[in-house]
Design an enzyme around this catalytic site. Structure first.
Site, PDB file in Angstrom:
ATOM      1  N   CYS A  66      35.694  37.804  32.029  1.00 31.65           N
ATOM      2  CA  CYS A  66      35.919  36.393  32.394  1.00 31.65           C
ATOM      3  C   CYS A  66      34.668  35.529  32.226  1.00 31.65           C
ATOM      4  O   CYS A  66      34.759  34.302  32.137  1.00 31.65           O
ATOM      5  CB  CYS A  66      36.421  36.312  33.834  1.00 31.65           C
ATOM      6  SG  CYS A  66      35.529  37.353  34.989  1.00 31.65           S
ATOM      7  N   HIS A 104      34.062  30.113  36.631  1.00 30.60           N
ATOM      8  CA  HIS A 104      32.743  30.611  36.237  1.00 30.60           C
ATOM      9  C   HIS A 104      32.049  29.544  35.393  1.00 30.60           C
ATOM     10  O   HIS A 104      32.665  28.958  34.490  1.00 30.60           O
ATOM     11  CB  HIS A 104      32.869  31.864  35.366  1.00 30.60           C
ATOM     12  CG  HIS A 104      33.252  33.111  36.105  1.00 30.60           C
ATOM     13  ND1 HIS A 104      33.423  33.173  37.470  1.00 30.60           N
ATOM     14  CD2 HIS A 104      33.483  34.369  35.654  1.00 30.60           C
ATOM     15  CE1 HIS A 104      33.747  34.411  37.817  1.00 30.60           C
ATOM     16  NE2 HIS A 104      33.786  35.156  36.724  1.00 30.60           N
TER      17      HIS A 104
HETATM   18  N1  LIG Z   1      39.306  38.394  39.032  1.00 30.19           N
HETATM   19  C1  LIG Z   1      38.963  37.955  37.825  1.00 30.19           C
HETATM   20  O1  LIG Z   1      38.463  36.822  37.658  1.00 30.19           O
HETATM   21  C2  LIG Z   1      39.160  38.826  36.614  1.00 30.19           C
HETATM   22  C3  LIG Z   1      38.884  38.299  35.360  1.00 30.19           C
HETATM   23  C4  LIG Z   1      39.039  39.111  34.215  1.00 30.19           C
HETATM   24  C5  LIG Z   1      39.483  40.408  34.373  1.00 30.19           C
HETATM   25  N2  LIG Z   1      39.734  40.895  35.618  1.00 30.19           N
HETATM   26  C6  LIG Z   1      40.240  42.273  35.738  1.00 30.19           C
HETATM   27  O2  LIG Z   1      41.608  42.174  36.153  1.00 30.19           O
HETATM   28  C7  LIG Z   1      41.937  43.297  36.997  1.00 30.19           C
HETATM   29  C8  LIG Z   1      42.473  42.774  38.337  1.00 30.19           C
HETATM   30  O3  LIG Z   1      41.484  42.001  38.995  1.00 30.19           O
HETATM   31  P1  LIG Z   1      41.803  41.204  40.351  1.00 30.19           P
HETATM   32  O4  LIG Z   1      40.627  40.351  40.576  1.00 30.19           O
HETATM   33  O5  LIG Z   1      43.158  40.595  40.303  1.00 30.19           O
HETATM   34  O6  LIG Z   1      41.782  42.394  41.422  1.00 30.19           O
HETATM   35  P2  LIG Z   1      42.441  42.434  42.873  1.00 30.19           P
HETATM   36  O7  LIG Z   1      42.664  41.058  43.403  1.00 30.19           O
HETATM   37  O8  LIG Z   1      41.600  43.362  43.663  1.00 30.19           O
HETATM   38  O9  LIG Z   1      43.877  43.095  42.627  1.00 30.19           O
HETATM   39  C9  LIG Z   1      44.026  44.434  42.210  1.00 30.19           C
HETATM   40  C10 LIG Z   1      45.497  44.713  41.975  1.00 30.19           C
HETATM   41  O10 LIG Z   1      45.648  46.084  41.551  1.00 30.19           O
HETATM   42  C11 LIG Z   1      46.574  46.737  42.410  1.00 30.19           C
HETATM   43  N3  LIG Z   1      46.287  48.164  42.545  1.00 30.19           N
HETATM   44  C12 LIG Z   1      45.246  48.728  43.217  1.00 30.19           C
HETATM   45  N4  LIG Z   1      45.332  50.072  43.107  1.00 30.19           N
HETATM   46  C13 LIG Z   1      46.440  50.332  42.357  1.00 30.19           C
HETATM   47  C14 LIG Z   1      47.078  51.521  41.920  1.00 30.19           C
HETATM   48  N5  LIG Z   1      46.591  52.736  42.223  1.00 30.19           N
HETATM   49  N6  LIG Z   1      48.218  51.416  41.173  1.00 30.19           N
HETATM   50  C15 LIG Z   1      48.720  50.196  40.848  1.00 30.19           C
HETATM   51  N7  LIG Z   1      48.174  49.037  41.250  1.00 30.19           N
HETATM   52  C16 LIG Z   1      47.035  49.113  41.998  1.00 30.19           C
HETATM   53  C17 LIG Z   1      46.439  45.991  43.739  1.00 30.19           C
HETATM   54  O11 LIG Z   1      47.595  46.240  44.549  1.00 30.19           O
HETATM   55  P3  LIG Z   1      47.549  46.028  46.165  1.00 30.19           P
HETATM   56  O12 LIG Z   1      47.894  44.577  46.383  1.00 30.19           O
HETATM   57  O13 LIG Z   1      48.613  46.941  46.655  1.00 30.19           O
HETATM   58  O14 LIG Z   1      46.177  46.395  46.634  1.00 30.19           O
HETATM   59  C18 LIG Z   1      46.371  44.558  43.222  1.00 30.19           C
HETATM   60  O15 LIG Z   1      47.659  44.112  42.849  1.00 30.19           O
HETATM   61  C19 LIG Z   1      40.631  44.124  37.100  1.00 30.19           C
HETATM   62  O16 LIG Z   1      40.669  45.135  36.116  1.00 30.19           O
HETATM   63  C20 LIG Z   1      39.540  43.108  36.783  1.00 30.19           C
HETATM   64  O17 LIG Z   1      38.388  43.723  36.255  1.00 30.19           O
HETATM   65  C21 LIG Z   1      39.602  40.136  36.739  1.00 30.19           C
END
Ligand SMILES: NC(=O)c1ccc[n+]([C@@H]2O[C@H](COP(=O)([O-])OP(=O)(O)OC[C@H]3O[C@@H](n4cnc5c(N)ncnc54)[C@H](OP(=O)(O)O)[C@@H]3O)[C@@H](O)[C@H]2O)c1
Length: 349
Positions: free
Chosen positions: A129, A252
């Protein structure tokens, strides 16, 4: 009318996942059936098109039955499912870091390198991101003037580190504001335990995003270099970055200095930046902030000016990390696959 697709979203309850569902709905993406998944915690659910849908843990059968799977969960989950699903004919758009630098997997921003897509390249990574905004904002500048070196500092929102980090920011901010209001406002805030981030983030900044390596770079700094080289097809591009976490919720910002092979006037650079779809160039004397730009689709570019030498340009870029930095970019990639006719319901294939 196109028949709808079976769309799986692994991580639908997370921050990227929720924004992804919102945009699938508002952009009228042709979802026939949505299969939302979470970690499987009790009562996990999402809302889509006015309905509440349970979000259980993913099952192999359900995932393999999808036409398209958005993986917005973690590197581990992407490694578990990405290649397996793609081999079985599911189009997989992964927003984790698991495959970005895998030479067999295209890393795609459609406005920058849609030519990397292919009918059999079913596993596709979305970029980090932090670099997505600059990669788009300076894509046409690079094509015209040849960017040889990038120096950048990032100012990264806490939502980029996931939901737990954001809750930490809110909790610390409430406690700190209460304590400062009740006493001497210039009193130094004492140490506070941080769990999701490496240091307390409320009323603070720190130059660490990810873990440090033996050379003293943090993982985000390594990622942005490798990913920009891959996105621009510029393996020799030099990039030095300091990545900084700031107490911003969403959006960002990047201050960047580009060293060019061929000098380019700032006004010409602004016209080139504005020629890329999705880029908004701000008038001289004005600039975007994460508070103004967060939650929106465009890549915002401002303060395009000469740097220390005629061959150097400076600029300021602000992008929503959850949208163009993740969910929106993946949906735009899926749109490109639909336009090519490669992504379609397999039941009707
Ligand atoms: N945040 C950003 O700005 C951003 C930008 C680019 C890329 N990313 C990438 O996008 C992905 C998600 O980021 P996020 O910020 O949305 O994270 P997040 O808010 O922590 O959400 C994580 C998600 O994954 C689920 N999860 C956790 N363990 C799991 C499992 N064992 N099986 C299936 N689902 C599971 C969680 O479910 P629960 O609700 O049940 O915990 C939640 O829905 C990451 O790989 C991150 O590196 C994020």
């Amino acid at each position: 009318m196109r028949p709808g697709l079976r769309v799986a979203v692994v991580g639908a309850t997370g921050m990227v996942g929720r924004v992804l569902l919102e945009r699938l709905e508002s952009r009228r993406f042709p979802v026939g059936e949505l299969l939302p998944f979470s970690s499987g915690r009790a009562h996990a659910a999402v809302r889509f098109r006015g309905r509440r849908l349970a979000a259980p843990a993913p099952s192999p059968e359900a995932l393999r039955s999808a036409d398209l799977a958005f993986l917005v969960s973690s590197d581990e989950i992407a490694l578990e499912w990405g290649k397996d699903l793609a081999r079985r004919g599911v189009w997989v758009l992964d927003d984790s870091a698991a495959f970005r630098m895998d030479p067999s997997v295209p890393l795609v921003i459609p406005e920058v390198n849609a030519s990397e897509l292919g009918p059999e390249r079913r596993l596709i990574a979305g970029p980090n991101c932090t670099i997505s905004g600059l990669a788009v904002a300076a894509a046409a500048i690079h094509r015209r003037a040849g960017v040889r070196r990038v120096r950048m500092a990032s100012y990264q929102a806490v939502s980029g580190a996931g939901r737990e980090a954001l809750l930490e920011l809110f909790g610390q901010t409430r406690r700190a504001a209460r304590s400062l209001a009740d006493s001497e406002p210039l009193r130094p805030l004492g140490p506070e335990k941080a769990r999701a981030l490496p240091a307390p983030i409320a009323f603070n900044v720190f130059p660490q995003v990810g873990r440090f390596n033996a050379e003293g770079e943090c993982s985000e700094e390594v990622k942005v270099r490798g990913e920009l080289r891959k996105l621009w097809g510029a393996p020799r591009l030099a990039l030095s970055a300091t990545t900084v976490r700031v107490p911003v919720v969403r959006g960002h910002s990047v201050a960047a200095w580009l060293e060019l092979a061929r000098p380019l006037a700032p006004a010409a650079a602004a016209r080139l930046a504005a020629s890329v779809p999705g880029v908004k160039v701000w008038k001289e004397g004005t600039y975007p902030t994460p508070r103004a730009a967060g939650g929106g689709d465009p890549v915002h570019v401002a303060r395009i000016r000469r740097g220390a030498a005629p061959s150097e340009l400076a600029l300021w870029v602000v992008t929503d990390n959850l949208l163009k930095g993740a969910a929106l970019n993946s949906i735009q990639t899926a749109d490109a696959l639909l336009e090519k006719g490669w992504l379609r319901p397999r039941r009707a294939a």
